[in-house]
Design a protein around this motif. Structure first.
Motif, PDB file in Angstrom:
ATOM      1  N   ASN A 118       0.812  -1.220   0.000  1.00  0.00           N
ATOM      2  CA  ASN A 118       0.000   0.000   0.000  1.00  0.00           C
ATOM      3  C   ASN A 118       0.844   1.268   0.000  1.00  0.00           C
ATOM      4  O   ASN A 118       0.325   2.363   0.259  1.00  0.00           O
ATOM      5  CB  ASN A 118      -0.934   0.010   1.223  1.00  0.00           C
ATOM      6  N   ALA A 119       2.132   1.146  -0.311  1.00  0.00           N
ATOM      7  CA  ALA A 119       2.998   2.324  -0.331  1.00  0.00           C
ATOM      8  C   ALA A 119       2.556   3.296  -1.431  1.00  0.00           C
ATOM      9  O   ALA A 119       2.296   2.888  -2.569  1.00  0.00           O
ATOM     10  CB  ALA A 119       4.444   1.919  -0.539  1.00  0.00           C
ATOM     11  N   ALA A 120       2.485   4.576  -1.092  1.00  0.00           N
ATOM     12  CA  ALA A 120       2.076   5.596  -2.056  1.00  0.00           C
ATOM     13  C   ALA A 120       3.180   5.824  -3.088  1.00  0.00           C
ATOM     14  O   ALA A 120       4.361   5.580  -2.831  1.00  0.00           O
ATOM     15  CB  ALA A 120       1.757   6.901  -1.329  1.00  0.00           C
ATOM     16  N   THR A 121       2.773   6.304  -4.259  1.00  0.00           N
ATOM     17  CA  THR A 121       3.722   6.574  -5.334  1.00  0.00           C
ATOM     18  C   THR A 121       4.432   7.902  -5.064  1.00  0.00           C
ATOM     19  O   THR A 121       3.893   8.977  -5.301  1.00  0.00           O
ATOM     20  CB  THR A 121       2.995   6.628  -6.684  1.00  0.00           C
ATOM     21  N   ARG A 122       5.677   7.828  -4.580  1.00  0.00           N
ATOM     22  CA  ARG A 122       6.482   9.024  -4.295  1.00  0.00           C
ATOM     23  C   ARG A 122       7.896   8.596  -3.909  1.00  0.00           C
ATOM     24  O   ARG A 122       8.212   7.402  -3.903  1.00  0.00           O
ATOM     25  CB  ARG A 122       5.870   9.846  -3.167  1.00  0.00           C
ATOM     26  N   LYS A 123       8.737   9.581  -3.564  1.00  0.00           N
ATOM     27  CA  LYS A 123      10.110   9.296  -3.150  1.00  0.00           C
ATOM     28  C   LYS A 123      10.181   9.169  -1.631  1.00  0.00           C
ATOM     29  O   LYS A 123       9.624   9.987  -0.900  1.00  0.00           O
ATOM     30  CB  LYS A 123      11.059  10.397  -3.617  1.00  0.00           C
ATOM     31  N   TYR A 124      10.903   8.129  -1.146  1.00  0.00           N
ATOM     32  CA  TYR A 124      11.080   7.897   0.281  1.00  0.00           C
ATOM     33  C   TYR A 124      12.572   7.997   0.616  1.00  0.00           C
ATOM     34  O   TYR A 124      13.413   7.426  -0.094  1.00  0.00           O
ATOM     35  CB  TYR A 124      10.565   6.509   0.680  1.00  0.00           C
ATOM     36  N   LEU A 125      12.904   8.708   1.693  1.00  0.00           N
ATOM     37  CA  LEU A 125      14.277   8.803   2.170  1.00  0.00           C
ATOM     38  C   LEU A 125      14.522   7.686   3.191  1.00  0.00           C
ATOM     39  O   LEU A 125      13.759   7.530   4.143  1.00  0.00           O
ATOM     40  CB  LEU A 125      14.540  10.167   2.805  1.00  0.00           C
ATOM     41  N   ILE A 126      15.588   6.917   2.983  1.00  0.00           N
ATOM     42  CA  ILE A 126      15.909   5.785   3.848  1.00  0.00           C
ATOM     43  C   ILE A 126      17.286   6.030   4.473  1.00  0.00           C
ATOM     44  O   ILE A 126      18.315   5.748   3.843  1.00  0.00           O
ATOM     45  CB  ILE A 126      15.910   4.458   3.067  1.00  0.00           C
ATOM     46  N   PRO A 127      17.349   6.551   5.699  1.00  0.00           N
ATOM     47  CA  PRO A 127      18.648   6.737   6.356  1.00  0.00           C
ATOM     48  C   PRO A 127      19.203   5.393   6.847  1.00  0.00           C
ATOM     49  O   PRO A 127      18.528   4.656   7.550  1.00  0.00           O
ATOM     50  CB  PRO A 127      18.331   7.666   7.535  1.00  0.00           C
ATOM     51  N   VAL A 128      20.437   5.108   6.457  1.00  0.00           N
ATOM     52  CA  VAL A 128      21.129   3.899   6.883  1.00  0.00           C
ATOM     53  C   VAL A 128      22.459   4.329   7.501  1.00  0.00           C
ATOM     54  O   VAL A 128      23.062   5.313   7.068  1.00  0.00           O
ATOM     55  CB  VAL A 128      21.365   2.939   5.701  1.00  0.00           C
ATOM     56  N   LYS A 129      22.935   3.609   8.508  1.00  0.00           N
ATOM     57  CA  LYS A 129      24.221   3.960   9.109  1.00  0.00           C
ATOM     58  C   LYS A 129      24.946   2.714   9.610  1.00  0.00           C
ATOM     59  O   LYS A 129      24.327   1.701   9.954  1.00  0.00           O
ATOM     60  CB  LYS A 129      24.038   4.957  10.247  1.00  0.00           C
TER      61      LYS A 129
END
Length: 284
Positions: A118-129
């Motif tokens: 159900n994720a909306a159509t757009r850009k998602y920021l995924i912070p990884v460290k």
């Protein structure tokens, strides 16, 4: 004044002084360089930080983790995900949650991120460290959900059963539905049938089907002459570049009218023959 005119003791003193100055100038840069050698820089990076994918396909990133320090470091891999998202890390094909690196060592890390349906159509920021006892190395990834792929296969009426007679053929309409938002391409239908049965499709391939649209495919199903009456199963499968679906059918085969009359005639002839024999030889 010539050095030869100076007293011998003074000449020896000047000579020793020049030797000391030369030695000091020659060795000072070397000692200074050894003391001031800078250490390497640790880094967590990715070849691509922005990837587009459908909502039901994973985002795959190729990252590199470098320990620039002189000591061994154990880096724990952490992330901050939107609700419903999942992430996994692999090193040399094995799932990991941390990476142990010697000083100056670099390892490649495959990062796979999955969005919920159900994720909306757009850009998602995924912070990884990557976090060790002395370092925190951030990596900002971007996952762009561009839509969804999906398909279903059935009939316009929803009915998934048919009746045929042995030795006959029948046309069946199948309905292909693009249930996603992205277009589907190179769609074709195949069949799994009982031995000796045949199926042909028109059209044989759907080049492109837009999101939400439907298309109809006519199936001509042929049954061999000597098929025994009863229930049979047949499965039609939709395949394409980004989606697949199946439609299981129940096929009931009944004996043809002609075959029934032939059977009755054979029985009648057999009864008549027995009667004639009884009349002929029963009087003796």
């Amino acid at each position: 004044m010539s050095l030869q005119l100076l007293p011998e003791a003074l000449r020896k003193g000047l000579f020793r002084t020049l030797l000391l100055i030369t030695f000091f100038v020659a060795t000072k840069p070397l000692h200074a360089q050894n003391r001031e050698t800078p250490k390497g820089t640790s880094e967590f990076s990715a070849k691509l930080i922005n990837i587009e994918s459908a909502v039901n396909e994973p985002f795959r990133f190729s990252a590199s983790l470098h320990n620039g320090s002189a000591s061994q470091q154990v880096y724990e891999l952490k992330s901050e995900l939107p609700v419903g998202w999942q992430i996994s890390y692999r090193v040399d094909g094995s799932l990991v949650t941390s990476v142990n690196l010697a000083g100056g060592q670099t390892r490649e890390i495959a990062i796979e991120i999955t969005a919920p349906n159900n994720a909306a159509t757009r850009k998602y920021l995924i912070p990884v460290k990557a976090v060790s006892s002395s370092q925190t190395l951030p990596l900002q990834l971007e996952a762009v959900v561009k839509g969804s792929y999906g398909a279903s296969l059935g009939t316009p009426s929803g009915r998934l059963s048919e009746e045929l007679t042995a030795g006959s053929h029948k046309d069946i309409e199948l309905e292909v539905h693009n249930t996603g938002t992205l277009p589907l391409s190179s769609l074709s239908i195949s069949s799994q049938l009982p031995t000796g049965w045949e199926a042909s499709f028109s059209p044989s391939q759907i080049e492109r089907l837009e999101g939400g649209k439907k298309a109809t495919v006519k199936v001509t199903l042929k049954v061999p002459d000597k098929t025994i009456a009863g229930d049979y199963s047949a499965t039609f499968t939709l395949g394409g570049n980004n989606a697949n679906a199946q439609a299981p059918f129940r096929i009931f085969i009944k004996t043809s009218v002609l075959s029934g009359w032939i059977g009755i005639l054979i029985i009648a002839l057999a009864v008549a023959a027995v009667y004639v024999l009884i009349r002929k030889y029963g009087r003796r």
